[in-house]
Design a protein around this motif. Structure first.
Motif, mmCIF file in Angstrom:
data_model
loop_
_atom_site.group_PDB
_atom_site.id
_atom_site.type_symbol
_atom_site.label_atom_id
_atom_site.label_comp_id
_atom_site.label_asym_id
_atom_site.label_seq_id
_atom_site.Cartn_x
_atom_site.Cartn_y
_atom_site.Cartn_z
ATOM 1 N N ARG A 268 10.720 42.370 10.518
ATOM 2 C CA ARG A 268 10.054 41.362 11.320
ATOM 3 C C ARG A 268 10.787 40.024 11.337
ATOM 4 N NH1 ARG A 268 8.062 42.327 14.433
ATOM 5 N NH2 ARG A 268 6.516 40.678 14.518
ATOM 6 N N ARG A 347 0.361 43.911 7.515
ATOM 7 C CA ARG A 347 1.320 44.453 6.560
ATOM 8 C C ARG A 347 2.113 43.317 5.926
ATOM 9 N NH1 ARG A 347 4.459 49.344 6.298
ATOM 10 N NH2 ARG A 347 2.871 50.335 7.570
ATOM 11 N N LEU A 411 -2.057 48.962 6.401
ATOM 12 C CA LEU A 411 -2.271 47.842 7.324
ATOM 13 C C LEU A 411 -1.150 47.838 8.370
ATOM 14 C CD1 LEU A 411 -3.262 45.032 4.815
ATOM 15 C CD2 LEU A 411 -4.739 46.142 6.484
ATOM 16 N N GLY A 412 -1.527 47.475 9.590
ATOM 17 C CA GLY A 412 -0.538 47.410 10.657
ATOM 18 C C GLY A 412 0.311 46.162 10.535
ATOM 19 N N TRP A 413 1.501 46.225 11.147
ATOM 20 C CA TRP A 413 2.338 45.032 11.184
ATOM 21 C C TRP A 413 1.674 43.976 12.064
ATOM 22 C CZ3 TRP A 413 6.195 44.425 7.909
ATOM 23 C CH2 TRP A 413 6.821 45.556 7.369
ATOM 24 N N LYS A 414 1.979 42.731 11.771
ATOM 25 C CA LYS A 414 1.508 41.579 12.563
ATOM 26 C C LYS A 414 0.012 41.317 12.421
ATOM 27 C CE LYS A 414 3.182 39.985 16.511
ATOM 28 N NZ LYS A 414 4.022 38.842 16.138
ATOM 29 N N ASP C 51 7.281 52.623 15.609
ATOM 30 C CA ASP C 51 6.137 52.125 14.851
ATOM 31 C C ASP C 51 4.845 52.334 15.623
ATOM 32 O OD1 ASP C 51 7.484 51.389 12.632
ATOM 33 O OD2 ASP C 51 7.786 49.294 13.239
ATOM 34 N N ALA C 53 4.312 54.580 17.917
ATOM 35 C CA ALA C 53 4.044 56.020 17.984
ATOM 36 C C ALA C 53 3.402 56.508 16.690
ATOM 37 C CB ALA C 53 5.344 56.775 18.248
ATOM 38 N N THR C 56 1.676 52.542 13.062
ATOM 39 C CA THR C 56 1.738 51.476 12.061
ATOM 40 C C THR C 56 1.689 50.106 12.718
ATOM 41 O OG1 THR C 56 4.128 51.671 12.103
ATOM 42 C CG2 THR C 56 2.984 52.759 10.297
ATOM 43 N N MET C 57 1.597 50.098 14.038
ATOM 44 C CA MET C 57 1.453 48.807 14.709
ATOM 45 C C MET C 57 0.627 49.021 15.984
ATOM 46 S SD MET C 57 4.449 46.274 16.027
ATOM 47 C CE MET C 57 4.828 45.176 14.702
ATOM 48 N N GLU C 61 -0.040 44.178 19.404
ATOM 49 C CA GLU C 61 0.889 43.493 18.510
ATOM 50 C C GLU C 61 2.329 43.848 18.870
ATOM 51 O OE1 GLU C 61 -2.253 44.062 17.065
ATOM 52 O OE2 GLU C 61 -2.251 41.882 17.230
ATOM 53 N N SER C 64 3.657 41.715 21.665
ATOM 54 C CA SER C 64 4.083 40.353 21.316
ATOM 55 C C SER C 64 5.327 40.408 20.441
ATOM 56 C CB SER C 64 2.951 39.584 20.634
ATOM 57 O OG SER C 64 2.847 39.955 19.282
ATOM 58 N N ALA C 65 5.415 41.458 19.596
ATOM 59 C CA ALA C 65 6.618 41.594 18.781
ATOM 60 C C ALA C 65 7.833 41.816 19.673
ATOM 61 C CB ALA C 65 6.458 42.770 17.812
ATOM 62 N N GLU C 68 8.937 38.621 20.942
ATOM 63 C CA GLU C 68 9.633 37.835 19.918
ATOM 64 C C GLU C 68 11.082 38.300 19.764
ATOM 65 O OE1 GLU C 68 7.893 37.945 16.024
ATOM 66 O OE2 GLU C 68 5.974 37.200 16.785
#
Lengths: 661, 164, 420
Positions: A268, A347, A411-414, C51, C53, C56-57, C61, C64-65, C68
């Motif tokens: 990240r 995360r 936990l998910g990222w962000k 991620d 798929a 984990t995200m 999000e 927006s990632a 970024e």
């Protein structure tokens, strides 16, 4: 002549390190490829030279060349061949040489495998590595030269400290140093970034694999050392909060934190500044550990002979690098760019939580280790800080972290969903609860803390598996699809699971040993028996037996259960005439994950009986097994192919426009 | 949550954790550390039974008595005063009369030191550092020379030797 | 010589390797840091899809990632393009500067290495592995003679070198050249001043020169040594020996017993001192019961233990330790009359007989074994050791003590050395 060639190679490596300290960094400043290129060659060549020096010293040990003072003082011609090899690093001078050998080894690794790094970054890193190398080579050559000669050579050497004549010594220090010194790479990367004033995205990708390598070795090294102390000292303990143990444990805690924060940085691009600080701190703690062990400011099993000049020299190195690095950090950190944003519950947030607690835990260990030293200097009072202190401070700090371990990967990222994660952990919570009730029932409700300890261990064990289980979606997709999905997961996911699982395994071992260990100290004569944990230990006989460079007094025991002999073990005392010293060889029977441990004390005045100390250690091997599992997790994570970032393809250079944006 | 609030929130959490840890450390430092004392200090100070102490000195010659089991009594001396010590367990391999030793435990009401840990030197080159420092301060130890003064032992003038 | 060739080759190889890239004309193209950044950001973008798929995200999000990372990617690629176009951010060194650096390396590397090695190294000293040292050593004697020859030559050139004489004198003594030794000690005294060790050495040399008789000149030297250092034991030894030689029995008895009580337990002269004391007592008509080797050794052993290490260190430096050595012991043994030998043997036989009846006496066994060893009766010593081992149950403290003692005086060591 071999000895002197080794000596000269060591001196030459210092000159090469000096060149490597200057030219690549200069080249990086001006973008001069030719100067930067010298770094790669010097790092590789320097490593070869130090390897020659090390091989020469080892040859002197193997051939018992007592014209080398170091060999005379720490080995004996009667020693078994294996210990002649390991004697090489069983002393201050030799182990320092091993230290720089490994430092140079990591430098060479960066030089050889860093082809995909930006050239200027690589050059700077190699120069910083050379600064460290130069100072330690100077330290060796000026204060602790292993090649000092003795002429004429004495006929016989003074032998290696018998406590160190063990296979554990063959493995423990090299592993530990690979860990300690491996963190120097992360440190050098951090300093290079600070010098450059920018953090290359590539660094973010590189810091984690390097930290992982060091962390894996350090984990194994600490576990090995702990097991060695367990069976070789004959005290039955596996961790003593000895300052020297702490010296290796602090970098481990900081390194574990670094591993997690590097993850955030890699994925990240966040927590960059913190990661840099952590990289500096981790290696600083490694240096501090080296200082504590070498300077003679503390006494312990491992502390080497004391010599004030050495202490002062290392203190200078320590001050120079830690002080310099922190100053550079204070000066440059504000110029560095921040990275990706994230919500507190995410995360990233979980990893920050991890870092907060790990660094705090490292700080408590640091205080406990340094406080007696500081108090002695300032107030002249001598105190010792032992297990009670650490039980009271380190334990409570680690508890919230251990409880939180299963949440992190869910936990998910962000932005994460704490409630959702909690719901998904119902199985783990259920198994922990079942264990809690089970242990309470088993102990009759008297051992509440024990029960919670076991529950926590199972919470981590089940919780860490939950992540994999859910990702494979066994329940929704059926096991066939589940397995194929599982195999499709990135290796780092398995790495995380395995490492956390290993933590649970270790915790289980610790809780089990500290709550259900059985101990019996008694006087036994041959023919007598003792009862422990449902086993009958019969003292069969005792005999005098000559060894290679010692005399052993070996006591044979047989372990019976219900009249049937389960195993025979032998515990002995070894007397080493060269040092007029006795060691205890404990007899250990491993049954499943548990062990029965017997060590001998002194014979009674009439010589008919002997004091015997017997322990039943339930699940004790899990403590070290867990560490091995953790290291295996690290290895899997390291094998993840996604971590390898290729060099930019030349052709795309002009039109490097993003394809995926 | 705004960015600022978020930052405050996280800083607050950090302060909380670090503060709690600092509190723990301070409590632990006041309650669970052991002070090093020489036999002379111990006789002079008479600390209470709650205070953990590391008693360091030399094992007095001829004072070690084993009662046949794992229970041992001996005296620890700094050649000025000496203190009786009791210990149950296995003594370290290098525990010997006349050698440096550190006993950790508490002073009982009967002025007998009850040790739960006994540490001896690890090899012949090593003497517990605290003991050396203490002896040095009394002028009984010199660097490189070791112990300079020992409780006198005179050679018997009427030897009972081989010929008798 | 071979060493210097190897050292020079290593240095040359190091210089060549480092200087090689510096000698190249022009330089290879290097990727800029921005190129690498672009690559990293691209792969971060690719991973985002994975991620999402794997769950984990969350999709929101991830969007927006993506934005970024995309922004960073744009910036990096912009920078990379700029650098590629201008190609001028690189202000690399000009060739003379690089060549100067190369020359610097070529000078500094050997200069520094050889200078430092000169101060810390010992290039002339050959390896001395155990296998080499265990060979019969005519070689060594030759070496010693050679070394002495060199030292003599140096002293001929520079006879005012007191330290040289100081080092050489005890070596002469050990090489059985007492006249030369006496001369060397005299020169050392004249040049380096008076010291107990030098006067003691002088006396010893004079005694040796007179085939073991403590002459008046030697006596004067020992007296001077004692005047400087009243605790200088070697001088006391010779003065006691003198008393014995001149048959002043009462004087000899006091001197010998004083010497025994002051000596460390491992003093090489103890055995002779004991024999001398016994002899003196016999002459005085006292019971000849003076062989307190064991007792003196054990009692003194504890008292003197801290000094042991210092003695061991002293062995390393030639000339650092001058006590009566093998030569002196031999000299004194010559003095010992034949009847003394007979007397000692009688005592030993008595002890052996007593131990047969009371075999549980550890100290007695130790004394017996030591006596046999001192008398050179190795076989008897071995037998006594075996008997002693039989006398104590295995694993008892007594057996351990006997084993330790045997190891200490080197009895079982021989077998092990040959079997390895």
């Amino acid at each position: 002549m071999i000895v002197e060639i080794g000596h000269f190679a060591l001196v030459l490596s210092l000159s090469v390190a000096l060149v490597q300290s200057v030219l690549p960094a200069l080249g990086a400043r001006r973008g001069d490829e030719r100067l930067m290129e010298t770094g790669t060659i010097a790092a590789t060549g320097g490593f070869l030279l130090i390897a020659i020096a090390f091989a020469a010293l080892m040859t002197a040990y193997v051939t018992s060349d007592f014209s080398v003072l170091n060999v005379f003082e720490n080995s004996n011609s009667q020693q078994p061949l294996l210990y002649k090899f390991t004697s090489t690093w069983g002393n201050h001078e030799g182990s320092m040489l091993l230290w720089v050998l490994i430092l140079a080894f990591f430098g060479a690794l960066v030089a050889l495998f860093g082809r995909d790094l930006p050239a200027s970054l690589k050059a700077n890193v190699l120069s910083v590595q050379a600064w460290i190398l130069t100072s330690f080579l100077l330290f060796i050559l000026l204060t602790s030269n292993p090649f000092q000669r003795l002429d004429p050579a004495p006929m016989e050497g003074q032998d290696l400290n018998p406590v160190l004549q063990d296979i554990g010594l063959a493995i423990h220090p090299p592993l530990l140093y690979l860990g300690y010194v491996g963190f120097s790479v992360a440190f050098s990367f951090a300093i290079a970034a600070l010098i450059d004033g920018r953090i290359d995205a590539a660094w973010a990708r590189w810091v984690r694999p390097w930290t992982l390598i060091a962390w894996i070795f350090l984990t194994l090294g600490i576990a090995m050392g702990s097991y060695w102390a367990y069976y070789e000292l004959g005290w039955g303990g596996w961790w003593f909060w000895d300052p020297v143990e702490n010296a290796s444990f602090m970098p481990w805690l900081a390194g574990t934190a670094l591993l997690h924060s590097a993850l955030v940085m890699e994925k990240r691009s966040a927590l960059k500044i913190w990661t840099i600080l952590l990289a500096i701190l981790t290696f600083s703690l490694s240096l501090l550990g080296t200082f504590l062990v070498r300077s003679g400011v503390l006494t312990s099993v491992h502390a080497f002979a004391t010599d004030p000049t050495r202490g002062v020299f290392i203190l200078c190195i320590l001050g120079l690098f830690i002080g310099g690095a922190l100053c550079l950090f204070a000066w440059r950190a504000s110029a560095l760019e921040g990275g990706g944003l994230f919500a507190p519950i995410s995360r990233e947030g979980a990893l920050v939580f991890n870092n907060l607690f790990l660094t705090t835990a490292a700080a408590t260990v640091l205080v406990g280790t340094l406080y007696p030293l500081i108090l002695e200097v300032l107030a002249g009072k001598k105190i010792s800080v032992g297990a009670p202190f650490f039980d009271l401070t380190f334990g409570p700090v680690m508890l919230p972290l251990l409880f939180a371990v299963p949440f992190g990967p869910l936990l998910g990222w962000k932005r994460g969903d704490l409630l959702g994660a909690a719901q998904r952990l119902y199985f783990a919570a259920g198994s922990a609860l079942a264990v809690l009730i089970g242990v309470l029932a088993y102990t009759g409700g008297t051992r509440i803390l024990t029960a919670f300890g076991f529950a926590l261990a199972f919470w981590i064990l089940a919780g860490s598996l939950t992540d994999l289980f859910l990702r494979a979606a066994f329940l929704r997709a059926g096991w066939r699809t589940g397995v194929s999905r599982l195999l499709g997961l990135p290796r780092s996911a398995f790495g995380t699971t395995l490492a956390h699982f290993g933590l649970g395994v270790t915790l289980l071992g610790i809780v089990s040993v500290s709550s259900f260990q059985g101990e019996l100290i008694t006087t036994m004569a041959p023919g007598q028996t003792a009862e422990i944990a449902g086993y009958t230990l019969a003292f069969d006989r005792i005999e005098q037996r000559p060894g290679s460079n010692f005399e052993a007094q070996a006591a044979a025991f047989s372990i019976r259960r219900g009249g049937v002999v389960e195993a025979n073990i032998e515990s002995s005392k070894r007397f080493f005439p060269a040092r007029q010293m006795t060691t205890t060889e404990s007899g250990i029977w491993t049954h499943g994950f548990s062990q029965l441990y017997v060590s001998l004390g002194d014979p009674s005045p009439d010589n008919r009986s002997i004091v015997v100390r017997i322990w039943w250690k339930p699940l004790v091997t899990l403590i070290w097994l867990g560490a091995v599992v953790m290291a295996a997790g690290g290895l899997l994570s390291l094998a993840d192919r996604r971590l390898r970032v290729g060099a930019p393809a030349r052709r795309s250079r002009a039109q490097a426009a993003p394809a995926g944006a | 949550m705004t960015r600022k609030a978020k930052r405050l929130y996280s800083i607050g959490a950090m302060v909380l954790v670090v503060g709690a840890a600092a509190g723990l450390v301070l409590t632990a430092l006041s309650s669970s550390v052991a002070y090093f004392q020489s036999p002379t200090d111990l006789v002079k100070n008479q600390p209470g039974p709650a205070q953990r102490i590391r008693l360091g000195g030399l094992v007095e010659d001829g004072s070690v008595k084993r009662d046949g089991s794992s229970h041992v009594t001996f005296r620890v001396t700094d050649s000025v005063d000496s203190v009786p010590v009791t210990y149950t367990g296995i003594l370290p391999d290098l525990f010997r009369e006349g050698q440096g030793v550190i006993a950790e435990g508490t002073l009982g009401p009967d002025r007998v030191f009850v040790a739960d840990t006994v540490l001896a030197k690890h090899d012949e080159k090593y003497m517990p550092k605290e003991v050396v420092d203490d002896l040095k301060a009394r002028g009984l130890w010199e660097d490189g020379k070791g112990l300079v003064q020992k409780p006198e032992k005179t050679v018997s003038a009427a030897p009972a030797g081989a010929g008798s | 010589m071979v060493f210097w060739i190897v050292a020079a080759a290593m240095t040359a190889a190091a210089i060549l390797a480092i200087v090689w890239p510096l000698l190249r004309r022009g330089q290879a193209e290097v990727d800029t840091a921005a190129d690498h950044d672009v690559e990293v950001y691209l792969s971060q973008l690719r991973e985002l899809d994975g991620d999402v798929a794997r769950g984990t995200m969350a999709e929101a999000e991830a969007a927006s990632a993506r934005a970024e990372v995309g922004r960073r990617l744009l910036r990096a690629s912009e920078k990379a393009r700029r650098e590629a176009l201008t190609d001028g951010t690189r202000r690399s060194f000009r060739r003379p500067a690089v060549l100067a650096a190369a020359a610097g390396v070529a000078v500094l590397l050997p200069g520094l290495s050889f200078a430092l090695y000169e101060t810390v190294g010992a290039p002339a000293l050959p390896d001395q592995p155990l296998a080499f040292r265990q060979q019969p050593k005519p070689q060594d004697d030759f070496d010693l003679a050679g070394l002495v020859g060199k030292a003599e030559a140096r002293l001929k050139e520079n006879p005012k070198d007191g330290n040289g004489w100081d080092v050489l004198a005890p070596i002469y003594l050990r090489m059985n050249r007492p006249e030369d030794a006496a001369e060397a000690f005299r020169k050392a005294i004249a040049l380096n001043g008076e010291s107990a060790a030098r006067f003691g050495g002088l006396g010893e040399a004079l005694t040796d020169a007179a085939s073991g008789e403590v002459t008046d000149a030697a006596k004067a030297a020992f007296a001077k040594a004692l005047a400087i250092n009243p605790a200088y034991l070697p001088a006391k030894f010779f003065l006691a020996l003198d008393a014995s030689q001149e048959q002043r029995a009462a004087d000899a008895e006091t001197r010998w017993s004083a010497l025994i009580s002051e000596s460390p337990p491992d003093a090489p002269w103890l055995k002779i001192a004991e024999a001398g004391l016994a002899d003196a007592r016999q002459r005085l008509g006292k019971p000849a019961a003076a062989t307190a080797v064991g007792d003196a050794a054990t009692v003194g052993g504890e008292a003197a233990a801290p000094g042991g290490a210092a003695v061991a260190e002293g062995e390393g430096s030639p000339g650092g330790f001058e006590g009566p050595d093998a030569a002196t012991v031999a000299a004194a043994s010559q003095m010992a009359a034949g009847d003394r030998q007979a007397m000692i043997e009688g005592m030993v036989a008595q002890l052996a007989a007593r131990l047969k009846q009371h075999p549980d006496d550890v100290e007695g066994w130790k004394r017996l074994i030591r006596s046999y060893t001192v008398l050179g009766k190795t076989d008897e010593a071995q037998t006594a050791l075996a008997d002693a081992r039989k006398a104590f149950p295995e694993a008892s403290a007594g057996a351990r003590e006997i084993a330790a003692f045997a190891a200490e005086i080197g009895l079982p060591g021989k077998e092990e050395a040959t079997s390895r």
